[in-house]
Motif scaffolding. Structure first.
Motif, mmCIF file in Angstrom:
data_model
loop_
_atom_site.group_PDB
_atom_site.id
_atom_site.type_symbol
_atom_site.label_atom_id
_atom_site.label_comp_id
_atom_site.label_asym_id
_atom_site.label_seq_id
_atom_site.Cartn_x
_atom_site.Cartn_y
_atom_site.Cartn_z
ATOM 1 N N GLY A 182 -11.670 12.804 5.720
ATOM 2 C CA GLY A 182 -11.600 12.226 4.391
ATOM 3 C C GLY A 182 -10.260 11.576 4.117
ATOM 4 N N PHE A 183 -9.174 12.240 4.526
ATOM 5 C CA PHE A 183 -7.823 11.717 4.298
ATOM 6 C C PHE A 183 -7.620 10.394 5.031
ATOM 7 C CE2 PHE A 183 -3.253 11.511 4.299
ATOM 8 C CZ PHE A 183 -2.840 12.219 3.175
ATOM 9 N N GLU A 184 -8.044 10.355 6.290
ATOM 10 C CA GLU A 184 -7.866 9.127 7.076
ATOM 11 C C GLU A 184 -8.649 7.969 6.496
ATOM 12 O OE1 GLU A 184 -8.970 10.244 11.013
ATOM 13 O OE2 GLU A 184 -7.001 11.106 11.501
ATOM 14 N N ARG A 185 -9.877 8.229 6.013
ATOM 15 C CA ARG A 185 -10.689 7.163 5.427
ATOM 16 C C ARG A 185 -10.045 6.633 4.152
ATOM 17 N NH1 ARG A 185 -15.643 5.494 8.191
ATOM 18 N NH2 ARG A 185 -15.733 6.953 9.939
ATOM 19 N N LEU A 186 -9.479 7.516 3.352
ATOM 20 C CA LEU A 186 -8.813 7.082 2.121
ATOM 21 C C LEU A 186 -7.563 6.259 2.440
ATOM 22 C CD1 LEU A 186 -9.205 10.326 -0.002
ATOM 23 C CD2 LEU A 186 -10.157 8.081 -0.570
ATOM 24 N N CYS A 187 -6.777 6.716 3.399
ATOM 25 C CA CYS A 187 -5.576 5.968 3.790
ATOM 26 C C CYS A 187 -5.936 4.582 4.317
ATOM 27 C CB CYS A 187 -4.797 6.744 4.844
ATOM 28 S SG CYS A 187 -3.918 8.192 4.216
ATOM 29 N N ALA A 188 -7.057 4.505 5.027
ATOM 30 C CA ALA A 188 -7.473 3.220 5.602
ATOM 31 C C ALA A 188 -7.825 2.200 4.528
ATOM 32 C CB ALA A 188 -8.666 3.435 6.525
ATOM 33 N N THR A 189 -8.183 2.678 3.339
ATOM 34 C CA THR A 189 -8.499 1.755 2.234
ATOM 35 C C THR A 189 -7.292 1.485 1.354
ATOM 36 O OG1 THR A 189 -9.211 3.545 0.750
ATOM 37 C CG2 THR A 189 -10.882 2.571 2.195
ATOM 38 N N GLY A 190 -6.109 1.965 1.753
ATOM 39 C CA GLY A 190 -4.886 1.684 1.019
ATOM 40 C C GLY A 190 -4.501 2.717 -0.018
ATOM 41 N N ARG A 191 -5.188 3.834 -0.077
ATOM 42 C CA ARG A 191 -4.836 4.879 -1.054
ATOM 43 C C ARG A 191 -3.592 5.618 -0.560
ATOM 44 N NH1 ARG A 191 -8.273 3.722 -5.470
ATOM 45 N NH2 ARG A 191 -10.046 2.656 -4.506
#
Length: 336
Positions: A182-191
């Motif tokens: 979940g963390f990696e997916r959020l970071c990938a969207t710029g969060r």
């Protein structure tokens, strides 16, 4: 290395190799007294199955429809007799358990530890009297960490890690991977300001692995504008909204999809202003981005662990308990 074989055990017990083989596998057709005598002699001689022969037999069994092998027990300590109503995931656990036992040729019977029938104990004796020597332990209800059950003489494994005493082999969700994904997916969207909200009971059930994974991901992430403090606390909607504002979050992860409604009720646009990821995403959560555990496979893996112990003639609380973690999968949604 022990020179024990089925033949040496048979000779010591005054029986034949076929009876010894059936006894060690817990198969029907052999008296409980003979099974106990054979297992004791096998342990005395230090017998362990030849892994190459076991692999060959497993391959041969897998090539045909399995015959009935034995019955396993599913024991639970839920508040009600139907353990499938305890948590949303329990129905998937139950389905995976039954599917796997059927594939292996085993039956399964469910026993509720909270039944008045077992109030004074005696379940262990009843199971052995029925020729049941394999036990799968269902997840425990909130607040329960220990079971009053003597696992001596049983091959056993737990679904999940909610059982703290005694420590048995277990098949569990991969808690660290759930957060990491979940963390990696959020970071990938710029969060960049990602917060984690956990109820203390859920945190304890994961043995703090969710929290540890989150803190590790924060330290490893590049480009974070400071570390948003995780919140491990039981709170209401107003306190939740205050935490989101104080931490200036642009993303929230939690194990309760109800927090998504709190975000929207507080006026935030999801995912425009704040993205949301549910780390316990279930099939009915339409449109919610999250991480889904392979619950049916977790239960199936617990069955595999019990059956493997039966084949290896291993019983009781293990000296070196093993934890088998099942990888989760990402489910995209409109909240991210």
């Amino acid at each position: 290395m022990s020179n024990a074989t089925l033949q040496t055990i048979a000779e010591a017990c005054g029986t034949n190799r076929m009876t010894v083989s059936l006894a060690l596998r817990g198969r029907a057709g052999v008296s409980e007294a003979t099974k106990a005598r054979v297992r004791a002699e096998a342990e005395r001689q230090g017998y362990r199955p030849n892994p190459l022969v076991s692999a060959l037999m497993a391959h041969m069994r897998g090539a045909r429809t399995p015959r009935y092998q034995a019955t396993l027990a599913l024991i639970h300590d839920a508040p009600q007799a139907d353990w499938r109503r305890m948590f949303a995931a329990c129905r998937q656990f139950d389905a995976g358990l039954h599917r796997r036992t059927e594939q292996l040729g085993y039956g399964v019977e469910t026993f509720w530890l909270g039944s008045p029938k077992w109030a004074g104990g005696g379940l262990e004796r009843a199971l052995k009297g029925r020729g049941i020597h394999g036990v799968v332990v269902a997840p425990l209800p909130s607040g329960v960490r220990e079971l009053r059950f003597d696992f001596s003489g049983f091959a056993a494994a737990v679904i999940g890690q909610s059982l703290h005493r005694p420590v048995l082999h277990s098949a569990t969700p991969h808690f660290f991977a759930m957060i990491e994904l979940g963390f990696e997916r959020l970071c990938a969207t710029g969060r960049r300001r990602i917060g984690l909200l956990l109820d203390p009971e859920r945190d304890a059930r994961s043995k703090h692995q969710w929290l540890g994974a989150f803190l590790g991901c924060q330290m490893a992430a590049e480009g974070q504008r400071g570390d948003a403090r995780p919140l491990v606390k039981t709170i209401g909607a107003a306190e939740f909204a205050e935490w989101v504002r104080a931490e200036r979050l642009d993303a929230v992860m939690s194990a309760d999809a109800g927090h998504l409604a709190w975000l929207r009720e507080a006026g935030w646009a999801v995912p425009g202003q704040i993205a949301y990821v549910c780390i316990t995403r279930a099939a009915h959560m339409r449109g919610v981005a999250g991480v889904m555990s392979n619950t049916a496979e977790i239960a199936a893996a617990a069955v595999d662990m019990v059956v493997a112990q039966i084949h290896r003639n291993e019983r009781g609380v293990p000296d070196e308990p093993r934890i088998l973690q099942i990888t989760p999968r990402w489910v995209p949604g409109d909240t991210m």
